[in-house]
Design a protein around this motif. Structure first.
Motif, PDB file in Angstrom:
ATOM      1  N   VAL A  88       3.772  -3.622   4.138  1.00 21.21           N
ATOM      2  CA  VAL A  88       3.820  -2.739   2.967  1.00 21.21           C
ATOM      3  C   VAL A  88       4.164  -1.318   3.419  1.00 21.21           C
ATOM      4  O   VAL A  88       4.982  -0.634   2.801  1.00 21.21           O
ATOM      5  CB  VAL A  88       2.486  -2.775   2.190  1.00 21.21           C
ATOM      6  N   THR A  89       3.573  -0.884   4.508  1.00 22.43           N
ATOM      7  CA  THR A  89       3.884   0.435   5.063  1.00 22.43           C
ATOM      8  C   THR A  89       5.359   0.529   5.416  1.00 22.43           C
ATOM      9  O   THR A  89       6.013   1.550   5.150  1.00 22.43           O
ATOM     10  CB  THR A  89       3.021   0.705   6.304  1.00 22.43           C
ATOM     11  N   TYR A  90       5.903  -0.533   5.982  1.00 25.68           N
ATOM     12  CA  TYR A  90       7.334  -0.564   6.304  1.00 25.68           C
ATOM     13  C   TYR A  90       8.174  -0.295   5.058  1.00 25.68           C
ATOM     14  O   TYR A  90       9.172   0.413   5.113  1.00 25.68           O
ATOM     15  CB  TYR A  90       7.724  -1.912   6.919  1.00 25.68           C
ATOM     16  N   GLY A  91       7.775  -0.845   3.934  1.00 26.57           N
ATOM     17  CA  GLY A  91       8.539  -0.660   2.707  1.00 26.57           C
ATOM     18  C   GLY A  91       8.550   0.777   2.209  1.00 26.57           C
ATOM     19  O   GLY A  91       9.471   1.198   1.507  1.00 26.57           O
ATOM     20  N   VAL A  92       7.559   1.546   2.587  1.00 27.67           N
ATOM     21  CA  VAL A  92       7.448   2.931   2.137  1.00 27.67           C
ATOM     22  C   VAL A  92       8.197   3.893   3.069  1.00 27.67           C
ATOM     23  O   VAL A  92       8.821   4.853   2.610  1.00 27.67           O
ATOM     24  CB  VAL A  92       5.956   3.334   2.029  1.00 27.67           C
ATOM     25  N   ILE A  93       8.159   3.659   4.349  1.00 26.60           N
ATOM     26  CA  ILE A  93       8.699   4.612   5.337  1.00 26.60           C
ATOM     27  C   ILE A  93      10.154   4.997   5.075  1.00 26.60           C
ATOM     28  O   ILE A  93      10.472   6.195   5.102  1.00 26.60           O
ATOM     29  CB  ILE A  93       8.507   4.075   6.768  1.00 26.60           C
ATOM     30  N   PRO A  94      11.072   4.067   4.811  1.00 23.43           N
ATOM     31  CA  PRO A  94      12.467   4.484   4.617  1.00 23.43           C
ATOM     32  C   PRO A  94      12.695   5.389   3.412  1.00 23.43           C
ATOM     33  O   PRO A  94      13.707   6.077   3.342  1.00 23.43           O
ATOM     34  CB  PRO A  94      13.224   3.160   4.443  1.00 23.43           C
ATOM     35  N   THR A  95      11.753   5.434   2.482  1.00 21.62           N
ATOM     36  CA  THR A  95      11.934   6.302   1.318  1.00 21.62           C
ATOM     37  C   THR A  95      11.880   7.775   1.697  1.00 21.62           C
ATOM     38  O   THR A  95      12.263   8.633   0.902  1.00 21.62           O
ATOM     39  CB  THR A  95      10.878   6.019   0.229  1.00 21.62           C
ATOM     40  N   PHE A  96      11.432   8.087   2.897  1.00 25.82           N
ATOM     41  CA  PHE A  96      11.369   9.468   3.359  1.00 25.82           C
ATOM     42  C   PHE A  96      12.687   9.951   3.972  1.00 25.82           C
ATOM     43  O   PHE A  96      12.793  11.121   4.345  1.00 25.82           O
ATOM     44  CB  PHE A  96      10.229   9.651   4.361  1.00 25.82           C
ATOM     45  N   GLN A  97      13.684   9.066   4.081  1.00 24.80           N
ATOM     46  CA  GLN A  97      14.999   9.470   4.592  1.00 24.80           C
ATOM     47  C   GLN A  97      15.595  10.510   3.653  1.00 24.80           C
ATOM     48  O   GLN A  97      15.431  10.432   2.439  1.00 24.80           O
ATOM     49  CB  GLN A  97      15.948   8.273   4.673  1.00 24.80           C
ATOM     50  N   ALA A  98      16.333  11.454   4.206  1.00 23.08           N
ATOM     51  CA  ALA A  98      16.939  12.529   3.410  1.00 23.08           C
ATOM     52  C   ALA A  98      18.065  12.018   2.506  1.00 23.08           C
ATOM     53  O   ALA A  98      18.289  12.555   1.431  1.00 23.08           O
ATOM     54  CB  ALA A  98      17.466  13.621   4.335  1.00 23.08           C
ATOM     55  N   SER A  99      18.764  10.975   2.924  1.00 23.74           N
ATOM     56  CA  SER A  99      19.889  10.464   2.139  1.00 23.74           C
ATOM     57  C   SER A  99      19.405   9.879   0.812  1.00 23.74           C
ATOM     58  O   SER A  99      18.435   9.116   0.781  1.00 23.74           O
ATOM     59  CB  SER A  99      20.633   9.378   2.924  1.00 23.74           C
ATOM     60  N   PRO A 100      20.096  10.189  -0.284  1.00 22.80           N
ATOM     61  CA  PRO A 100      19.695   9.644  -1.577  1.00 22.80           C
ATOM     62  C   PRO A 100      20.262   8.246  -1.847  1.00 22.80           C
ATOM     63  O   PRO A 100      20.027   7.677  -2.905  1.00 22.80           O
ATOM     64  CB  PRO A 100      20.280  10.653  -2.568  1.00 22.80           C
ATOM     65  N   HIS A 101      20.988   7.676  -0.904  1.00 27.51           N
ATOM     66  CA  HIS A 101      21.679   6.404  -1.120  1.00 27.51           C
ATOM     67  C   HIS A 101      20.910   5.250  -0.474  1.00 27.51           C
ATOM     68  O   HIS A 101      20.979   5.035   0.739  1.00 27.51           O
ATOM     69  CB  HIS A 101      23.100   6.473  -0.562  1.00 27.51           C
ATOM     70  N   PHE A 102      20.207   4.509  -1.304  1.00 31.07           N
ATOM     71  CA  PHE A 102      19.379   3.395  -0.836  1.00 31.07           C
ATOM     72  C   PHE A 102      20.184   2.415   0.021  1.00 31.07           C
ATOM     73  O   PHE A 102      19.780   2.054   1.122  1.00 31.07           O
ATOM     74  CB  PHE A 102      18.772   2.665  -2.038  1.00 31.07           C
ATOM     75  N   GLY A 103      21.316   1.982  -0.481  1.00 28.15           N
ATOM     76  CA  GLY A 103      22.111   0.979   0.235  1.00 28.15           C
ATOM     77  C   GLY A 103      22.567   1.466   1.602  1.00 28.15           C
ATOM     78  O   GLY A 103      22.532   0.720   2.571  1.00 28.15           O
TER      79      GLY A 103
END
Length: 104
Positions: A38-53
């Motif tokens: 679950v933590t893994y799923g949250v961490i990438p949301t902190f990336q500066a890029s607004p493009h999920f893909g």
């Protein structure tokens, strides 16, 4: 750095669940693995890029490299030259995806 943390959380969490289900370790290890995932799923949301893909595509290449390193350290797996060549190709792909020039 965030890709590294996400990779460690995804691989570590998956490895803990694997230990529980495949190796017969106690169920609390599997529960801990689920929480780490679950933590893994949250961490990438902190990336500066607004493009999920784009973020997840670049992360996918890093995941491959981190998986090989995890296997070497924790499972004694020794990557062969084809594993290393494939990881290098993935790293180039990550650089192209994440740092490639973009149009207007």
């Amino acid at each position: 750095m965030l890709f590294g943390l996400a990779g460690l959380a995804e691989i570590g969490g998956g490895w803990l669940v694997w230990q529980w289900l495949r190796v017969g370790r106690p169920w609390p290890l599997g529960l801990l693995g689920a929480l780490v995932l679950v933590t893994y799923g949250v961490i990438p949301t902190f990336q500066a890029s607004p493009h999920f893909g784009r973020v997840y595509a670049a992360y996918g290449g890093m995941f491959i490299i981190l998986s090989l390193l995890w296997g070497r350290v924790f499972d004694g797996f020794r990557p062969d030259r084809w594993d290393l060549i494939g990881a290098a190709v993935c790293l180039v792909g990550v650089a192209v995806i994440f740092f490639g020039p973009r149009g207007p």
